[in-house]
Design a protein around this motif. Structure first.
Motif, PDB file in Angstrom:
ATOM      1  N   VAL A   1       0.804  -1.024  -0.111  1.00 24.07           N
ATOM      2  CA  VAL A   1       0.173   0.138   0.141  1.00 24.07           C
ATOM      3  C   VAL A   1       0.785   1.277  -0.098  1.00 24.07           C
ATOM      4  O   VAL A   1       0.683   2.204  -0.642  1.00 24.07           O
ATOM      5  CB  VAL A   1      -1.044   0.053   1.206  1.00 24.07           C
ATOM      6  N   ASP A   2       2.002   1.268   0.962  1.00 24.81           N
ATOM      7  CA  ASP A   2       3.080   2.378   0.713  1.00 24.81           C
ATOM      8  C   ASP A   2       3.598   2.744  -0.542  1.00 24.81           C
ATOM      9  O   ASP A   2       3.658   3.831  -1.106  1.00 24.81           O
ATOM     10  CB  ASP A   2       4.045   1.988   1.821  1.00 24.81           C
ATOM     11  N   PHE A   3       3.810   1.572  -1.148  1.00 25.50           N
ATOM     12  CA  PHE A   3       4.426   1.617  -2.429  1.00 25.50           C
ATOM     13  C   PHE A   3       3.618   2.230  -3.444  1.00 25.50           C
ATOM     14  O   PHE A   3       3.816   3.604  -4.200  1.00 25.50           O
ATOM     15  CB  PHE A   3       5.029   0.428  -3.033  1.00 25.50           C
ATOM     16  N   PHE A   4       2.208   1.915  -3.646  1.00 22.91           N
ATOM     17  CA  PHE A   4       1.390   2.675  -4.710  1.00 22.91           C
ATOM     18  C   PHE A   4       1.267   3.897  -4.138  1.00 22.91           C
ATOM     19  O   PHE A   4       1.105   4.993  -5.091  1.00 22.91           O
ATOM     20  CB  PHE A   4      -0.024   1.751  -4.458  1.00 22.91           C
ATOM     21  N   TYR A   5       1.234   4.392  -3.101  1.00 26.55           N
ATOM     22  CA  TYR A   5       0.918   5.699  -2.574  1.00 26.55           C
ATOM     23  C   TYR A   5       2.023   6.535  -2.785  1.00 26.55           C
ATOM     24  O   TYR A   5       1.647   7.673  -3.273  1.00 26.55           O
ATOM     25  CB  TYR A   5       0.632   5.753  -0.912  1.00 26.55           C
ATOM     26  N   ASN A   6       3.147   6.116  -2.564  1.00 25.17           N
ATOM     27  CA  ASN A   6       4.281   6.947  -2.916  1.00 25.17           C
ATOM     28  C   ASN A   6       4.806   6.998  -4.391  1.00 25.17           C
ATOM     29  O   ASN A   6       5.468   8.098  -4.510  1.00 25.17           O
ATOM     30  CB  ASN A   6       5.399   6.450  -1.922  1.00 25.17           C
ATOM     31  N   HIS A   7       4.052   6.313  -5.077  1.00 30.51           N
ATOM     32  CA  HIS A   7       4.512   6.600  -6.593  1.00 30.51           C
ATOM     33  C   HIS A   7       3.223   6.981  -7.244  1.00 30.51           C
ATOM     34  O   HIS A   7       3.036   6.567  -8.452  1.00 30.51           O
ATOM     35  CB  HIS A   7       5.006   5.149  -6.927  1.00 30.51           C
ATOM     36  N   GLN A   8       2.310   7.627  -6.671  1.00 30.27           N
ATOM     37  CA  GLN A   8       1.431   8.509  -7.479  1.00 30.27           C
ATOM     38  C   GLN A   8       0.412   7.479  -8.188  1.00 30.27           C
ATOM     39  O   GLN A   8      -0.176   8.190  -8.934  1.00 30.27           O
ATOM     40  CB  GLN A   8       1.848   9.452  -8.285  1.00 30.27           C
ATOM     41  N   ALA A   9       0.074   6.384  -7.502  1.00 30.78           N
ATOM     42  CA  ALA A   9      -1.028   5.424  -8.245  1.00 30.78           C
ATOM     43  C   ALA A   9      -2.346   5.743  -7.543  1.00 30.78           C
ATOM     44  O   ALA A   9      -2.477   6.282  -6.534  1.00 30.78           O
ATOM     45  CB  ALA A   9      -0.570   3.928  -7.799  1.00 30.78           C
ATOM     46  N   SER A  10      -3.270   5.582  -8.208  1.00 29.13           N
ATOM     47  CA  SER A  10      -4.532   5.728  -7.728  1.00 29.13           C
ATOM     48  C   SER A  10      -5.241   4.223  -8.342  1.00 29.13           C
ATOM     49  O   SER A  10      -4.752   3.622  -8.842  1.00 29.13           O
ATOM     50  CB  SER A  10      -5.473   6.859  -8.737  1.00 29.13           C
ATOM     51  N   PHE A  11      -6.643   3.845  -7.431  1.00 30.92           N
ATOM     52  CA  PHE A  11      -7.269   2.942  -7.606  1.00 30.92           C
ATOM     53  C   PHE A  11      -8.644   2.918  -8.093  1.00 30.92           C
ATOM     54  O   PHE A  11      -9.399   3.927  -7.724  1.00 30.92           O
ATOM     55  CB  PHE A  11      -7.386   2.132  -6.310  1.00 30.92           C
ATOM     56  N   ILE A  12      -9.134   1.988  -9.024  1.00 31.58           N
ATOM     57  CA  ILE A  12     -10.351   1.538  -9.131  1.00 31.58           C
ATOM     58  C   ILE A  12     -10.558   0.123  -8.770  1.00 31.58           C
ATOM     59  O   ILE A  12     -10.110  -0.710  -9.034  1.00 31.58           O
ATOM     60  CB  ILE A  12     -10.823   1.656 -10.673  1.00 31.58           C
ATOM     61  N   PHE A  13     -11.404   0.082  -7.438  1.00 30.44           N
ATOM     62  CA  PHE A  13     -11.476  -1.227  -6.958  1.00 30.44           C
ATOM     63  C   PHE A  13     -12.933  -1.763  -7.390  1.00 30.44           C
ATOM     64  O   PHE A  13     -13.849  -1.018  -7.347  1.00 30.44           O
ATOM     65  CB  PHE A  13     -11.534  -0.934  -5.354  1.00 30.44           C
ATOM     66  N   LYS A  14     -12.862  -3.040  -7.815  1.00 31.55           N
ATOM     67  CA  LYS A  14     -14.323  -3.732  -8.101  1.00 31.55           C
ATOM     68  C   LYS A  14     -15.054  -4.085  -6.776  1.00 31.55           C
ATOM     69  O   LYS A  14     -14.247  -4.710  -5.917  1.00 31.55           O
ATOM     70  CB  LYS A  14     -13.747  -4.909  -8.778  1.00 31.55           C
ATOM     71  N   LEU A  15     -16.280  -3.504  -6.845  1.00 29.59           N
ATOM     72  CA  LEU A  15     -17.130  -3.820  -5.804  1.00 29.59           C
ATOM     73  C   LEU A  15     -18.471  -4.111  -6.167  1.00 29.59           C
ATOM     74  O   LEU A  15     -19.018  -3.253  -6.708  1.00 29.59           O
ATOM     75  CB  LEU A  15     -17.187  -2.770  -4.696  1.00 29.59           C
ATOM     76  N   GLU A  16     -19.110  -5.451  -6.215  1.00 30.20           N
ATOM     77  CA  GLU A  16     -20.299  -5.810  -6.666  1.00 30.20           C
ATOM     78  C   GLU A  16     -21.317  -5.873  -5.589  1.00 30.20           C
ATOM     79  O   GLU A  16     -22.396  -5.944  -5.980  1.00 30.20           O
ATOM     80  CB  GLU A  16     -20.463  -7.108  -7.456  1.00 30.20           C
ATOM     81  N   THR A  17     -20.490  -6.028  -4.363  1.00 32.18           N
ATOM     82  CA  THR A  17     -21.510  -6.391  -3.085  1.00 32.18           C
ATOM     83  C   THR A  17     -20.701  -6.328  -1.930  1.00 32.18           C
ATOM     84  O   THR A  17     -19.616  -6.261  -1.792  1.00 32.18           O
ATOM     85  CB  THR A  17     -22.047  -7.689  -3.299  1.00 32.18           C
ATOM     86  N   LEU A  18     -21.479  -5.826  -0.820  1.00 32.89           N
ATOM     87  CA  LEU A  18     -21.061  -5.629   0.498  1.00 32.89           C
ATOM     88  C   LEU A  18     -21.511  -7.114   1.215  1.00 32.89           C
ATOM     89  O   LEU A  18     -21.574  -6.991   2.511  1.00 32.89           O
ATOM     90  CB  LEU A  18     -21.350  -4.599   1.345  1.00 32.89           C
ATOM     91  N   ASP A  19     -22.242  -7.910   0.898  1.00 29.18           N
ATOM     92  CA  ASP A  19     -22.725  -9.059   1.393  1.00 29.18           C
ATOM     93  C   ASP A  19     -21.838 -10.223   1.289  1.00 29.18           C
ATOM     94  O   ASP A  19     -21.257 -10.612   0.192  1.00 29.18           O
ATOM     95  CB  ASP A  19     -24.205  -9.644   0.756  1.00 29.18           C
ATOM     96  N   GLU A  20     -21.215 -10.663   2.334  1.00 31.40           N
ATOM     97  CA  GLU A  20     -20.191 -11.569   2.574  1.00 31.40           C
ATOM     98  C   GLU A  20     -20.327 -12.992   1.718  1.00 31.40           C
ATOM     99  O   GLU A  20     -19.605 -13.375   1.073  1.00 31.40           O
ATOM    100  CB  GLU A  20     -19.857 -11.929   3.940  1.00 31.40           C
ATOM    101  N   GLN A  21     -21.530 -13.471   1.875  1.00 35.77           N
ATOM    102  CA  GLN A  21     -21.961 -14.605   1.126  1.00 35.77           C
ATOM    103  C   GLN A  21     -21.881 -14.377  -0.277  1.00 35.77           C
ATOM    104  O   GLN A  21     -21.322 -15.293  -0.965  1.00 35.77           O
ATOM    105  CB  GLN A  21     -22.993 -15.226   1.764  1.00 35.77           C
ATOM    106  N   LEU A  22     -22.536 -13.437  -0.876  1.00 39.54           N
ATOM    107  CA  LEU A  22     -22.513 -12.931  -2.226  1.00 39.54           C
ATOM    108  C   LEU A  22     -21.178 -12.897  -2.864  1.00 39.54           C
ATOM    109  O   LEU A  22     -20.940 -13.202  -4.034  1.00 39.54           O
ATOM    110  CB  LEU A  22     -23.594 -12.025  -2.610  1.00 39.54           C
ATOM    111  N   TYR A  23     -20.362 -11.824  -2.167  1.00 41.76           N
ATOM    112  CA  TYR A  23     -19.142 -11.601  -2.468  1.00 41.76           C
ATOM    113  C   TYR A  23     -18.496 -12.997  -2.872  1.00 41.76           C
ATOM    114  O   TYR A  23     -17.585 -13.143  -3.895  1.00 41.76           O
ATOM    115  CB  TYR A  23     -18.507 -10.664  -1.399  1.00 41.76           C
ATOM    116  N   GLU A  24     -18.210 -13.800  -1.670  1.00 41.50           N
ATOM    117  CA  GLU A  24     -17.578 -14.990  -1.691  1.00 41.50           C
ATOM    118  C   GLU A  24     -18.179 -15.937  -3.164  1.00 41.50           C
ATOM    119  O   GLU A  24     -17.189 -16.797  -3.558  1.00 41.50           O
ATOM    120  CB  GLU A  24     -17.402 -15.751  -0.762  1.00 41.50           C
ATOM    121  N   LYS A  25     -19.260 -15.672  -3.115  1.00 39.76           N
ATOM    122  CA  LYS A  25     -19.819 -16.763  -4.250  1.00 39.76           C
ATOM    123  C   LYS A  25     -19.356 -16.151  -5.794  1.00 39.76           C
ATOM    124  O   LYS A  25     -19.032 -16.806  -6.685  1.00 39.76           O
ATOM    125  CB  LYS A  25     -21.450 -16.681  -4.278  1.00 39.76           C
TER     126      LYS A  25
END
Length: 217
Positions: free
Chosen positions: A46-70
């Protein structure tokens, strides 16, 4: 999972460029995986990405644990994701920076594909993103790869039946209509910079499995 990724990010940063990394984020909550792929702890990564000016697009389809793992198909992946996000948030990727023209930006976004499994959860996903000062993007899928094998789980963007979702979900909740999409099926990422696949190939779109050499033939 690309072992050369840190080298690419470091090189881009040395040339004054900003990298946007699309990820499911699980590696930042999985010490064994982070060490195996990058020879770094999760915090060091995490430190490496932060210190080298990277940004993120994180994939997020659900916050339901069961559905996420499915969806992901890996036991324990939801906890890894949440632990990873906690590290990313604490590092400062969600800090708002204000610019002279009034623009206010952070270095993180969440992107979710609307499906028949999660469309009711879209308001909650946006709330989660915004609470953490992140942009939220929801969209219809690109029918590439495994998506083609599970079409019954998704809404077809070109069908009339999706108009209600487009008006009441995508336009209402998405803070960007589509991620680098020029139309329903094609990604415009190649118009903005180099897209490198996990095998080191240059792609027209980050979701595409074929290299540019294949297209040029």
């Amino acid at each position: 999972m690309t072992k050369d990724l840190c080298g690419i990010i470091e090189h881009a940063s040395s040339k004054g460029m900003y990298s946007v990394v699309v990820s499911n984020g699980n590696i930042f909550g999985n010490e064994k995986l982070a060490n195996t792929v990058f020879n770094k702890s999760c915090d060091e990564l995490v430190d490496f990405f932060y210190n080298h000016q990277a940004s993120f697009i994180f994939k997020l389809e659900t916050l339901d644990e069961q559905l996420y793992e499915k969806i992901v198909g890996v036991k324990g992946s939801f906890r890894q994701f949440m632990n990873g996000m906690d590290r990313v948030f604490r590092k400062g990727f969600t800090e708002i920076k204000e610019y002279g023209d009034g623009t206010r930006l952070t270095r993180i976004a969440f992107s979710g594909v609307i499906s028949k499994q999660n469309f009711h959860e879209v308001p909650e996903l946006k709330e989660f993103a915004n609470k953490n000062h992140a942009q939220f993007i929801c969209k219809f899928p690109s029918f590439i790869g495994n998506t083609q094998l599970n079409k019954e789980l998704f809404f077809i963007p070109t069908e009339d039946s999706t108009l209600w979702l487009r008006e009441n979900y995508i336009r209402m909740y998405s803070e960007k209509p589509e991620t680098l999409t020029t139309d329903y099926l094609h990604c415009g990422a190649w118009s903005y910079g180099v897209v490198v696949g996990e095998t080191g190939d240059i792609r027209l779109c980050y979701t595409c499995y074929m290299s540019s050499r294949t297209y040029h033939r």
